[in-house]
Motif scaffolding. Structure first.
Motif, PDB file in Angstrom:
ATOM      1  N   ARG A 104       0.839  -1.285   0.056  1.00 32.22           N
ATOM      2  CA  ARG A 104      -0.077   0.119   0.050  1.00 32.22           C
ATOM      3  C   ARG A 104       0.831   1.244   0.061  1.00 32.22           C
ATOM      4  O   ARG A 104       0.677   2.064  -0.548  1.00 32.22           O
ATOM      5  CB  ARG A 104      -0.913  -0.018   1.309  1.00 32.22           C
ATOM      6  CG  ARG A 104      -1.769   1.235   1.341  1.00 32.22           C
ATOM      7  CD  ARG A 104      -2.897   1.215   2.610  1.00 32.22           C
ATOM      8  NE  ARG A 104      -3.679   0.242   2.298  1.00 32.22           N
ATOM      9  CZ  ARG A 104      -4.286  -0.698   3.397  1.00 32.22           C
ATOM     10  NH1 ARG A 104      -4.074  -0.164   4.653  1.00 32.22           N
ATOM     11  NH2 ARG A 104      -5.207  -1.416   2.883  1.00 32.22           N
ATOM     12  N   THR A 105       1.981   1.246   0.981  1.00 22.66           N
ATOM     13  CA  THR A 105       2.871   2.412   0.928  1.00 22.66           C
ATOM     14  C   THR A 105       4.254   1.760   0.427  1.00 22.66           C
ATOM     15  O   THR A 105       4.729   1.039   0.799  1.00 22.66           O
ATOM     16  CB  THR A 105       3.081   2.802   2.444  1.00 22.66           C
ATOM     17  OG1 THR A 105       1.781   3.090   3.079  1.00 22.66           O
ATOM     18  CG2 THR A 105       3.911   3.996   2.635  1.00 22.66           C
ATOM     19  N   PRO A 106       4.818   2.774  -0.555  1.00 24.28           N
ATOM     20  CA  PRO A 106       6.265   2.247  -0.789  1.00 24.28           C
ATOM     21  C   PRO A 106       7.188   2.353   0.577  1.00 24.28           C
ATOM     22  O   PRO A 106       7.028   3.410   1.240  1.00 24.28           O
ATOM     23  CB  PRO A 106       6.784   3.270  -1.896  1.00 24.28           C
ATOM     24  CG  PRO A 106       5.552   3.897  -2.289  1.00 24.28           C
ATOM     25  CD  PRO A 106       4.450   3.872  -1.072  1.00 24.28           C
ATOM     26  N   LEU A 107       7.855   1.249   0.817  1.00 24.82           N
ATOM     27  CA  LEU A 107       9.052   1.073   1.923  1.00 24.82           C
ATOM     28  C   LEU A 107      10.097   0.661   1.501  1.00 24.82           C
ATOM     29  O   LEU A 107      10.394  -0.338   0.344  1.00 24.82           O
ATOM     30  CB  LEU A 107       8.168   0.081   2.773  1.00 24.82           C
ATOM     31  CG  LEU A 107       6.866   0.578   3.585  1.00 24.82           C
ATOM     32  CD1 LEU A 107       6.318  -0.871   4.460  1.00 24.82           C
ATOM     33  CD2 LEU A 107       7.225   1.578   4.502  1.00 24.82           C
ATOM     34  N   PRO A 108      11.068   1.093   2.068  1.00 25.80           N
ATOM     35  CA  PRO A 108      12.690   0.490   1.796  1.00 25.80           C
ATOM     36  C   PRO A 108      12.363  -1.172   2.084  1.00 25.80           C
ATOM     37  O   PRO A 108      11.749  -1.547   2.977  1.00 25.80           O
ATOM     38  CB  PRO A 108      13.531   1.154   2.757  1.00 25.80           C
ATOM     39  CG  PRO A 108      12.857   2.371   3.178  1.00 25.80           C
ATOM     40  CD  PRO A 108      11.339   1.881   3.085  1.00 25.80           C
ATOM     41  N   VAL A 109      13.033  -1.900   1.330  1.00 21.61           N
ATOM     42  CA  VAL A 109      13.065  -3.474   1.443  1.00 21.61           C
ATOM     43  C   VAL A 109      14.339  -3.958   1.497  1.00 21.61           C
ATOM     44  O   VAL A 109      15.217  -3.475   0.568  1.00 21.61           O
ATOM     45  CB  VAL A 109      12.226  -4.035   0.462  1.00 21.61           C
ATOM     46  CG1 VAL A 109      12.065  -5.730   0.502  1.00 21.61           C
ATOM     47  CG2 VAL A 109      10.834  -3.451   0.437  1.00 21.61           C
ATOM     48  N   TYR A 110      14.598  -4.804   2.492  1.00 18.28           N
ATOM     49  CA  TYR A 110      15.988  -5.218   2.698  1.00 18.28           C
ATOM     50  C   TYR A 110      15.929  -6.863   2.533  1.00 18.28           C
ATOM     51  O   TYR A 110      14.881  -7.492   3.231  1.00 18.28           O
ATOM     52  CB  TYR A 110      16.882  -4.801   3.928  1.00 18.28           C
ATOM     53  CG  TYR A 110      16.988  -3.359   4.135  1.00 18.28           C
ATOM     54  CD1 TYR A 110      18.091  -2.937   3.494  1.00 18.28           C
ATOM     55  CD2 TYR A 110      15.985  -2.557   4.326  1.00 18.28           C
ATOM     56  CE1 TYR A 110      18.217  -1.584   3.403  1.00 18.28           C
ATOM     57  CE2 TYR A 110      16.349  -1.059   4.419  1.00 18.28           C
ATOM     58  CZ  TYR A 110      17.422  -0.803   4.030  1.00 18.28           C
ATOM     59  OH  TYR A 110      17.312   0.635   3.792  1.00 18.28           O
ATOM     60  N   CYS A 111      16.713  -7.621   2.008  1.00 14.58           N
ATOM     61  CA  CYS A 111      16.790  -9.065   2.190  1.00 14.58           C
ATOM     62  C   CYS A 111      17.866  -9.474   2.895  1.00 14.58           C
ATOM     63  O   CYS A 111      19.008  -8.935   2.481  1.00 14.58           O
ATOM     64  CB  CYS A 111      16.746  -9.609   0.490  1.00 14.58           C
ATOM     65  SG  CYS A 111      15.325  -9.604  -0.227  1.00 14.58           S
TER      66      CYS A 111
END
Length: 159
Positions: A104-111
């Motif tokens: 819904r909201t762009p968020l930083p993503v980390y793997c």
């Protein structure tokens, strides 16, 4: 609704990936592993956290635990797990169905690198009984994620 946003995302960016839906809940790592017939570590769980007021997602192996020291060093502040209502409001996904797709909201993503030990991992797909099968490198690419090392295997301790 959340499952639909993931399906829409996949239709646009990865039409070859199929969402798998089971009759029973796969909201926990143990349920997901049993339901899909894989090792718990192969489940790609998505943690919603906040550091210095910035919400972000960390996708990690099912048996990995966030290491507070590593996470603080990497993200520059104390890590706080987001409460379920905030997670649902930010991602559009219920806890147990959170994934880095169709947000819904762009968020930083980390793997976390804990995912890299498998050729294929299974993240949730926006609901408490859905998942998909995907190579870790492709998961990171589709999510626009950065690789980090902020988790430890649960047998090593951590938070």
């Amino acid at each position: 609704m959340s499952l639909d946003s993931v399906r829409d995302f996949l239709r646009q960016h990865a039409p070859d990936i199929t969402v798998l839906e089971l009759a029973d809940s796969t909201a926990t790592v143990a349920e997901a592993a049993a339901g899909h017939g894989v090792a718990p570590a192969q489940i790609a769980k998505t943690l919603a956290i906040s550091v210095n007021g910035q919400a972000m997602l960390v996708v990690a192996g099912g048996e990995a635990r966030l290491d507070n020291r590593l996470a603080r060093a990497r993200f520059g502040g104390k890590v706080r797990m987001l409460p379920a209502d905030e997670v649902a409001a930010l991602t559009g996904h219920p806890v147990g169905g959170v994934c880095p797709f169709g947000l819904r909201t762009p968020l930083p993503v980390y793997c976390d690198v804990s995912l890299r030990r498998f050729a294929e991992v299974l993240p949730a797909a926006g609901s408490r009984n859905s998942a998909l099968r995907i190579a870790p490198e492709r998961l990171a690419a589709l999510a626009g994620a950065e690789w980090v090392e902020v988790c430890r295997d649960s047998s090593e301790g951590g938070a």
